[in-house]
Design a protein around this motif. Structure first.
Motif, PDB file in Angstrom:
ATOM      1  N   PRO A  58       0.816  -1.220   0.000  1.00  8.41           N
ATOM      2  CA  PRO A  58       0.000   0.000   0.000  1.00  8.41           C
ATOM      3  C   PRO A  58       0.849   1.268   0.000  1.00  8.41           C
ATOM      4  O   PRO A  58       1.869   1.347   0.697  1.00  8.41           O
ATOM      5  CB  PRO A  58      -0.795  -0.105   1.305  1.00  8.41           C
ATOM      6  N   ASP A  59       0.427   2.244  -0.784  1.00  6.00           N
ATOM      7  CA  ASP A  59       1.110   3.538  -0.825  1.00  6.00           C
ATOM      8  C   ASP A  59       1.038   4.262   0.512  1.00  6.00           C
ATOM      9  O   ASP A  59       1.819   5.172   0.767  1.00  6.00           O
ATOM     10  CB  ASP A  59       0.501   4.436  -1.911  1.00  6.00           C
ATOM     11  N   THR A  60       0.100   3.868   1.357  1.00  9.31           N
ATOM     12  CA  THR A  60      -0.071   4.516   2.652  1.00  9.31           C
ATOM     13  C   THR A  60       0.851   3.947   3.730  1.00  9.31           C
ATOM     14  O   THR A  60       0.812   4.402   4.872  1.00  9.31           O
ATOM     15  CB  THR A  60      -1.538   4.395   3.113  1.00  9.31           C
ATOM     16  N   LEU A  61       1.691   2.951   3.369  1.00 12.09           N
ATOM     17  CA  LEU A  61       2.692   2.408   4.284  1.00 12.09           C
ATOM     18  C   LEU A  61       4.084   2.736   3.761  1.00 12.09           C
ATOM     19  O   LEU A  61       4.247   3.158   2.623  1.00 12.09           O
ATOM     20  CB  LEU A  61       2.551   0.883   4.400  1.00 12.09           C
TER      21      LEU A  61
END
Length: 133
Positions: free
Chosen positions: A7-10
């Protein structure tokens, strides 16, 4: 085959040699025993060189995979056991993992510091799970 999940959010785990997760399609799984730095004749490869031992562990994994017509891209999970882990041990093992993966997006990997392995000369052991197409 499997899809790697990053995920881009990690944080970017791929730069450290692992993905956050993997989804495998229905099918058979190949569970690879932990590989140590032994060659075919049970001779230790690498001596006290952690990087050399890690490279041999990964070469042994590749041999098992190739025997089944598979490659690193079929792995969906690794577990890396490092004796008496300290942060300084990340680089030598991480470099070997980077070489192993090459252009393949790495599978998830859990890194475990352990007190010892089966024999005192083993510094690292790596096991995996692969999906058979």
């Amino acid at each position: 085959m499997s899809d790697r999940i990053n995920p881009d959010t990690l944080y970017n785990s791929v730069q450290w040699g692992f993905s956050h997760a993997a989804v495998s399609e229905p099918g058979r799984l190949l569970h690879l025993a932990g590989q140590v730095a032994w060659d075919k004749d049970c001779q230790l490869v690498g001596g006290d060189d952690l990087n050399a031992q890690a490279r041999q562990c990964l070469a042994n994994l590749k041999t098992v995979l190739a025997d089944q017509g598979l490659g690193p891209q079929h792995l969906i999970r690794l577990r890396t056991y490092v004796v008496n882990h300290t942060p300084e041990k990340l680089e030598p093992v991480g470099t070997a993992l980077g070489e192993f993966w090459g252009d393949v997006t790495p599978a998830p990997n859990t890194w475990l510091g352990v007190q010892s392995l089966a024999l005192p000369e083993f510094l690292v052991e790596i096991e995996g799970t692969a999906v058979l197409p």
